[in-house]
Structures are given as C-alpha cells and as structure tokens.
Design an enzyme around this catalytic site. Structure first.
Site, short mmCIF file in Angstrom:
data_model
loop_
_atom_site.label_atom_id
_atom_site.label_comp_id
_atom_site.label_asym_id
_atom_site.label_seq_id
_atom_site.Cartn_x
_atom_site.Cartn_y
_atom_site.Cartn_z
N PHE A 264 0.76 -1.21 -0.09
CA PHE A 264 -0.04 0.04 0.08
C PHE A 264 0.88 1.22 -0.04
O PHE A 264 0.44 2.38 -0.52
CB PHE A 264 -0.64 0.24 1.39
CG PHE A 264 -2.05 -0.93 1.16
CD1 PHE A 264 -3.00 -1.00 0.29
CD2 PHE A 264 -2.06 -1.86 2.33
CE1 PHE A 264 -4.07 -1.78 0.61
CE2 PHE A 264 -3.23 -2.68 2.39
CZ PHE A 264 -4.16 -2.65 1.42
N THR B 217 -2.61 -6.07 -7.01
CA THR B 217 -2.45 -4.99 -6.15
C THR B 217 -3.04 -5.70 -4.73
O THR B 217 -3.38 -6.70 -4.70
CB THR B 217 -3.41 -3.87 -6.45
OG1 THR B 217 -4.96 -4.59 -6.28
CG2 THR B 217 -3.23 -3.31 -7.89
N ASP B 218 -2.83 -4.85 -3.62
CA ASP B 218 -3.35 -5.18 -2.40
C ASP B 218 -4.99 -4.53 -2.62
O ASP B 218 -5.19 -3.79 -3.58
CB ASP B 218 -2.49 -4.56 -1.22
CG ASP B 218 -2.87 -5.17 0.07
OD1 ASP B 218 -4.17 -6.01 0.25
OD2 ASP B 218 -2.23 -5.22 1.10
N TYR B 219 -5.50 -4.72 -1.64
CA TYR B 219 -7.06 -4.37 -1.35
C TYR B 219 -7.32 -2.75 -1.97
O TYR B 219 -6.77 -2.04 -1.00
CB TYR B 219 -7.49 -4.70 -0.12
CG TYR B 219 -9.00 -5.09 0.09
CD1 TYR B 219 -9.41 -6.43 0.11
CD2 TYR B 219 -9.87 -3.86 0.19
CE1 TYR B 219 -11.00 -6.57 0.43
CE2 TYR B 219 -11.35 -4.11 0.35
CZ TYR B 219 -11.76 -5.48 0.37
OH TYR B 219 -13.19 -5.66 0.75
N GLY C 247 -5.66 -1.00 -3.78
CA GLY C 247 -4.47 -0.49 -3.94
C GLY C 247 -4.58 0.67 -4.82
O GLY C 247 -3.92 1.84 -4.93
#
Ligand code: BGC
Length: 765
Positions: free
Chosen positions: A256, A287-289, A291
C-alpha cells in the site's frame, strides 16, 4: 464442461490428463499455443475482466468497490475471487464462469491462508521463532492440503516484509527483522504451498507480499510512507522478496505504501525494473485491497490516471478497485496504455490458471470428498501442536521455576487464560475460533486429576472499554467483565492465595496486532500490569505466560517476574502446546526473530545495525557524553535477536575456521563444539554471524549467515560445521553490484546475536 471450452482444448499434442479419477482424460494444447488461441478470441472487455479481482464479500478489509459479482462473472468481467469459503460456494461461482460466460474461462480462487487453513498454526512471527525450516514448510504444506480440499488454489502468503518496528501491528504476519532468515522462511513456505507441481490438486499458488518495504512504514503507522536509500533496500529489505521470486512464487502482491515518492502500486521502477528485469520474475502481480483507487488519496490523479499508472508500472490484477475494468478502455482509446501491455497482463493471468491446471479441470479443487476428509484432521492438529510448541520462546526462568510439576494447586489468572476465541491470532480467516484450545482447557487436560487448576480472570484486557472493543474485533472477544477492576482483582487474589504457583496469562489480544493495529505504547496494558504486580506481591512464584503479536516492552515484567514464556498466538492447539512446554513434555527452543526493546524510544531497533563513528566505550550501559547513546536508556535491547532460553544449558567452545584465507571461488568451514551441560534433552538453534570489517560502504556490526537447529541429549556434545563461501559475504555496493569485497571478516557463533566466541578469516582475490 461446456462444449466451447472443450473446443479450445482440442488437442494437437498430448500434454495433460484429467485430474479426477473416473473422468475422461482431457488433453489440451501446450501453454503458449493454448493461450495465444484463447487471447485471439477475447474482446477487450473480456481481457479486462481477467484482470479484475473482486472480493466475495465473505470477509472484507476496506471499502469494497465491487458489487453484483455473480452477474459480472457471467459477463466475463471477473478473473478471480478471494476470501470465499467452501467448495459449495466456490463450485457455484466457478460454474457461472465456466458455463455462463462466453469463453468459459475458469476463475482463480484466492484466500488469506496466512498461518494455516482450518488447522491454524502460530502467527507467522511465531512460526519464524521456531527457526525450523522443515517444520515451517510442513505448516505451509498442510495449509495447502486443507485449502485446496476446500476450493482454494491461491494463497496471499508468504508475507516477507522485514520489520524492525514493533509499533507496526503487522510485524505479527511476517518473519521478523532479518533478511537472511526471512529469505530462508520465504523459500520454505513457497515450497510448502506450491510443491513441485502446481497443477496437482493439493498444491496452491503462493503470493509474495507486500512488495515492497511495507514493514518500514514511518512511525510504525500502518500504510504509511517509506523513504529509503537503495543501499538499505537492496541489502536489508529486498532479499526475502527476491528469494520468493527465485523460489518460483507464482504471484506477487504490491504494498500500500509510497516508496521514495511513488506508491508501490504505481511504481514502474519497482515492478518492472527490479522485479521483472533484475530478478526475472515470471508470474503475475496483484495489487493489495483497493490499492489502485487508494492512489487517488496518495495524490497521484483520478481513477483513470492511477489505473493507467498501475498497469504501465507492471500490475496485472486489480484487487477490488475496479480501476482496470472501469477505465482502461478509455485509456487505451486515448493512447495512455497500449494493447500490448494489456495483452501481456492477460497472458500472465491465463498462464497462472493454466499452471494451476484449471483449464484441464476448472473443478480440480472442488472435491466435496476431500473437503470432508482432509480438513482439520487429527493428524494435522497433531502437527499443529508440535509446531506451536516449537514456536514458544522462554524469555526468563529464574531458579529453574519451569518446567512445572503436575501436582498441587496451580492458579491460572489473567484475561488470556480462558480465551479460546483469541488463540488463533490475527489473519486466520478460515479458522474456526470456537475450535481452538484455550490455555485453561489445555492445562486441565494435561494435569487431569494430578493437580488442581483454579481459574480467575484477574482483569480485563484494558481499563478502557473502547480500546478493548477495538482490539477484540471479528468475534475474537475476551468477554469483557462488567464488574469493577477491584472486584475482579480481589477474586484473583483469593485464587492466588490458595495456589502453589501462579500462571499469569497476560499480554495482547489477538486483534491487538495485525493489520491496522499500530501502537504508540508497546507495554502490556496497565490493568494487566497492575494485576501482575498484585500477584507478585502475594509472594507466590509467578510465571508470566505471555500472549503477543509483536515485541513488547517487558522491562517491568523482566525486573519483577521470575519466569516469562512468550507463546505468541499459537493457533488451534495453543492451549495444549503451552501445557506441553509448561510441564516440560517439550523443552522450549524458540529464539526471537525480532528484537525486544527496553523502551519504545529505542525503536527502530535491530541487531544488524551499522556502527557510528562514536560507539560506546563501555558495555555496562553507562552514559557517555558525545557518544552515540541515550541519556535516559541503555543502547542494547532487553532481549536480543536470536535470544531464547531452554530448560537445559548449552555451551559453545572451540570455534575454528578451516583456513584463515577464503578464496573468491573457494569455501571454508567453521566448526564449533556444542555441549548440552544441563539436565534435559533439547534443541538448540546455533547461529553464525559475520562482520565485514572494511567495505566500500559501511557494513553492519553483525549479519546472520547461517544457523542450525540441533537436538542434543543431556550430556551430549557435538561438533557443528558451517560452510562459508564468498557468495555468503556478498552485498550490494553503491553501484548496486552484488560483490564480495576482499578483506578481513570476523565470525561469531553462539546461541544469540550477542554470541561471544569469535574467530576471523580474510577473503582474498
Ligand atoms: C491486506 C493483504 C490481504 C488482502 C486481502 C489487505 O487488507 O493488506 O495482506 O492479502 O487484504 O484480504
């Protein structure tokens, strides 16, 4: 299986067989040919669909941007789903993709299987303190066996972020502060998850996260900025990620945080130059959540801009953000992304699905029978108990107070004593908190009729109710007691008076560490400190049974309690495993992988720091004016990296190198005698550190370069042999060349990072 999908699979060459017994063999084309053909049939919308990873809504961590998932699957707008649990639900979602979407491309199903599936192992920081690579690999193997039996083929693990800041709650999810140890653990976990054949129905794809530097968040505040020299990045923070890429992890997750001015999610240097070009990573990047949309808040532009930035940087899959799905067409029309980049991204996702065997059989991981027989088995729980016991770190044990005898009256007191819901620790989404063994249950089962266990809660987690509510989310309650602190304490003191020995089960709750749980105070909450003080004041022997997801400031407890056993959050079998250690069925052998400071003011603190030009001259912690130290605190930590006691005693002697010269292409051996001179059999983790005395850039005062976990019976003595090559001494110089510079090296071997035995050699060209 639908006809059209079968049509795509018509064979020209025989490369595979159907995965389930009794089903007809399905043969499909070789990967490149198969994917070329599939790609040529896809519309732009279908391509963007493959890059889209919505959540199932079973578990969410942020603000979800995806809605109407089922409809989108039918429209070919979804590439995978995550955190959806059970074969039944997964099979239904897969059916929608395979039967209802135009090209019948199967979905990939991911989950945060971080430290076990339903059989929960210790939190990763705890796993790391076992220093036991076969055991760590086994925990990942069992996790893969269970998760794949329940429909999952992709785990968002291992988390390999180096962390030297205990304020950061996610230290609990990683392997601590050291790049060498972190790299070995990354390799072991990836091997455990992926096995040697990703298309087998009991292996799952790993995802190395969070790339990169997530654990170096400024001020230990989650998601915060990182700003770091390349020298430090390459030498201290990158190695475990690189080890993950080298070990063949199928995917990487971006972090992030902002890195030197550009969020990782849009950082082309990071994702393309480093990961792809320098390291040769062949899998896909997710990506992260959310992102991608979060880059709007980072100040990188609107959704279209940040989505294009991310795609061009080297991200292939958009977790929950729907930036790719919603804006890449426009960006393509406007020339802001190329068709080739999108096709390359889609190819990597399709390759992963191919590698997982999903094109041969989309239901490969949807076997109801496996789901019934392979999850939470007695044998998996037995392994979990062994692994949990191996993760525990004995921090103090005056006068051999531990192990305890199974006799007399044991007072079990503290808010974590009867806390079944907290034993699994953070990020155990598939685990059933009601099936974990509490300390109370574990102790009662262990002593049977031989001893009496008296229980009292003693205190709540914290005086402050709101704090406790924030630290006991997701059902991980500590059943807050509404009586006054004085009444709760009095009850505990009554129990204490009747007891021969007191176990004080105190520390953090499970959700006081993990994501979004940064702390500015890393002491045990005050109400529990007050409880401990009162218990010690009774004059009875008190063992602190500590629960924590991060290094804590235990200065007061170390000064007052005769024994401290750190149990982390040990998972499903926590209570049984703690009892095994307390009563000596297992001799503790865990060693810290993250430094425990004396005070939060020392943070960030880690053993492999650089020297200053003004190091202290004394080692007693005396203040020295105009030297690098604190006026109000010593420099050294309370408990050093690598530290951990045993019920027995280990002695090191006779450290030798086979030659005092090491050639660039040669090797030397380092030998040391290790003797078990105490009264118990046990494991010792022998650690080898080097110091590079002169370099083109300044070098750490010590660096871990090898370790061995060895079993010695009482009275036994062994000679341990470590091998060193020039490769082990390499580091990135300021031109980012990976070199071993000739010169003098010191070698230390011992039971922790303060190892005293020392020898030396010279690296010659
Ligand atoms: C976490 C990741 C996790 C993801 C999916 C995020 O909030 O940072 O570690 O894999 O959620 O659940």
């Amino acid at each position: 299986m639908k006809k059209t999908l079968l049509a795509l699979m018509i064979s020209v060459s025989i490369t595979g067989l159907a995965q389930k017994k009794g089903e007809k063999a399905t043969v499909i084309k070789p990967k490149k040919e198969f994917i070329d053909e599939l790609l040529s049939k896809m519309t732009l919308e279908e391509k963007l669909g493959q890059l889209n990873l919505p959540t199932s809504d079973d578990f969410t961590t942020g603000t979800a941007g995806s809605t109407g998932t089922a409809k989108k699957i039918e429209q070919g707008k979804v590439g995978g789903l995550f955190n959806i649990k059970s074969v039944k639900k997964i099979r239904e979602m897969q059916r929608l993709a395979v039967e209802k979407s135009r090209l019948h491309i199967p979905l990939i199903f991911g989950m945060d299987v971080i430290h076990g599936y339903e059989t929960v192992f210790p939190i990763p920081l705890g796993l790391s303190t076992s220093w036991d690579m076969p055991m760590i690999e086994k925990s990942a193997r069992i996790a893969a066996q269970e998760a794949t039996a329940d429909g999952i083929c992709w785990t968002f693990s291992p988390m390999v972020d180096i962390s030297r800041d205990p304020r950061w709650g996610r230290a609990s999810e990683g392997s601590g502060e050291d790049p060498f140890l972190g790299s070995r653990i990354a390799e072991a976990m990836i091997k455990g998850y992926q096995g040697s054949d990703l298309s087998a129905n009991n292996t799952m794809m790993a995802c190395v996260k969070h790339f990169a530097l997530y654990g170096a968040a400024e001020a230990g505040r989650d998601y915060n900025t990182t700003d770091m020299s390349l020298n430090r990045m390459y030498n201290e923070y990158f190695p475990p990620y690189k080890a993950g890429a080298d070990a063949g992890a199928g995917s990487f997750m971006v972090s992030f945080n902002d890195i030197n001015g550009i969020p990782a999610t849009g950082n082309k240097w990071l994702l393309t130059d480093v990961l792809r070009k320098q390291w040769g990573f062949k899998g896909f990047v997710v990506t992260d959540y959310t992102g991608i949309p979060e880059m709007i808040e980072h100040g990188m532009g609107d959704l279209q801009t940040v989505s294009a930035l991310s795609m061009n940087a080297g991200v292939e899959m958009d977790m929950v953000g729907e930036g790719f799905l919603g804006t890449l067409k426009k960006s393509l029309d406007e020339g802001k992304v190329t068709q080739k980049r999108i096709d390359d991204a889609v190819r990597l996702i399709l390759e992963a699905k191919y590698n997982l065997g999903l094109f041969k059989d989309p239901y490969l991981y949807c076997d109801e029978n496996r789901a019934k027989t392979e999850i939470f088995t007695a044998s998996n729980r037995k392994s979990a108990r062994e692994i949990a016991a191996a993760s525990m770190v004995l921090l103090k044990n005056d006068n051999q107070l531990l192990p305890l005898k199974k006799s007399g009256t044991i007072g079990l007191i503290g808010p974590l004593a009867d806390a079944m819901e907290n034993m699994n620790g953070t990020w155990s989404v598939a685990g059933d908190i009601t099936k974990a063994v509490s300390l109370r249950k574990g102790l009662e089962d262990a002593v049977g009729k031989n001893a009496k266990i008296l229980y009292a809660k003693g205190s709540n987690l914290d005086y402050n109710e709101t704090f406790e509510a924030n630290a006991t989310m997701f059902g991980k309650t500590l059943h807050r007691d509404s009586r006054s602190p004085e009444v709760i304490l009095k009850e505990a003191l009554d129990v204490a008076k009747q007891s021969d020995v007191i176990l004080a089960a105190i520390g953090e709750s499970a959700e006081l560490s993990g994501e979004s749980t940064s702390r500015t105070n890393i002491k045990i909450p005050q109400v529990q400190k007050d409880l401990l003080k009162a218990l010690i004041a009774t004059g009875k022997p008190v063992v602190v049974v500590l629960f924590t997801g991060r290094p804590l400031d235990l200065t007061d407890e170390d000064a007052s309690a005769p024994a401290i056993l750190n149990t982390w959050f040990a998972g499903t079998e926590a209570g049984n495993a703690i009892a095994d250690v307390l009563f000596g069925a297992v001799n503790p052998s865990g060693k810290l992988t993250m430094t425990f400071p004396r005070s939060i003011g020392q943070v960030p603190i880690f053993y492999s720091h650089k020297n200053t030009g003004r190091p202290l001259a004394n080692s007693e912690g005396k203040f020295e004016k105009f030297r690098s130290n604190y006026i109000d605190e010593r420099n050294e930590p309370l408990y050093a990296f690598g530290y951990g006691l045993s019920y027995t005693k280990f002695e090191y002697s006779n450290l030798k190198v086979s030659s005092d010269k090491l050639q660039q292409n040669g090797s030397i051996t380092v030998t040391v005698d290790l003797a078990n001179t105490g009264n118990y059999d046990g494991y010792e983790v022998a650690q080898l550190y080097t110091r590079d005395l002169v370099g083109s850039i300044s070098r750490p005062v010590r660096e871990l370069k090898g370790f061995q976990k060895v079993w010695l019976k009482k009275g036994e003595k062994k000679t341990l042999t470590f091998t060193l090559t020039a490769n082990d001494l390499k580091f990135y110089n300021n031109d980012l060349q990976f070199v071993a510079e000739p010169g003098d090296f010191e070698v230390y071997v011992g039971g922790d990072s303060n190892a005293k035995l020392q020898t030396k050699f010279e690296l010659v060209n």
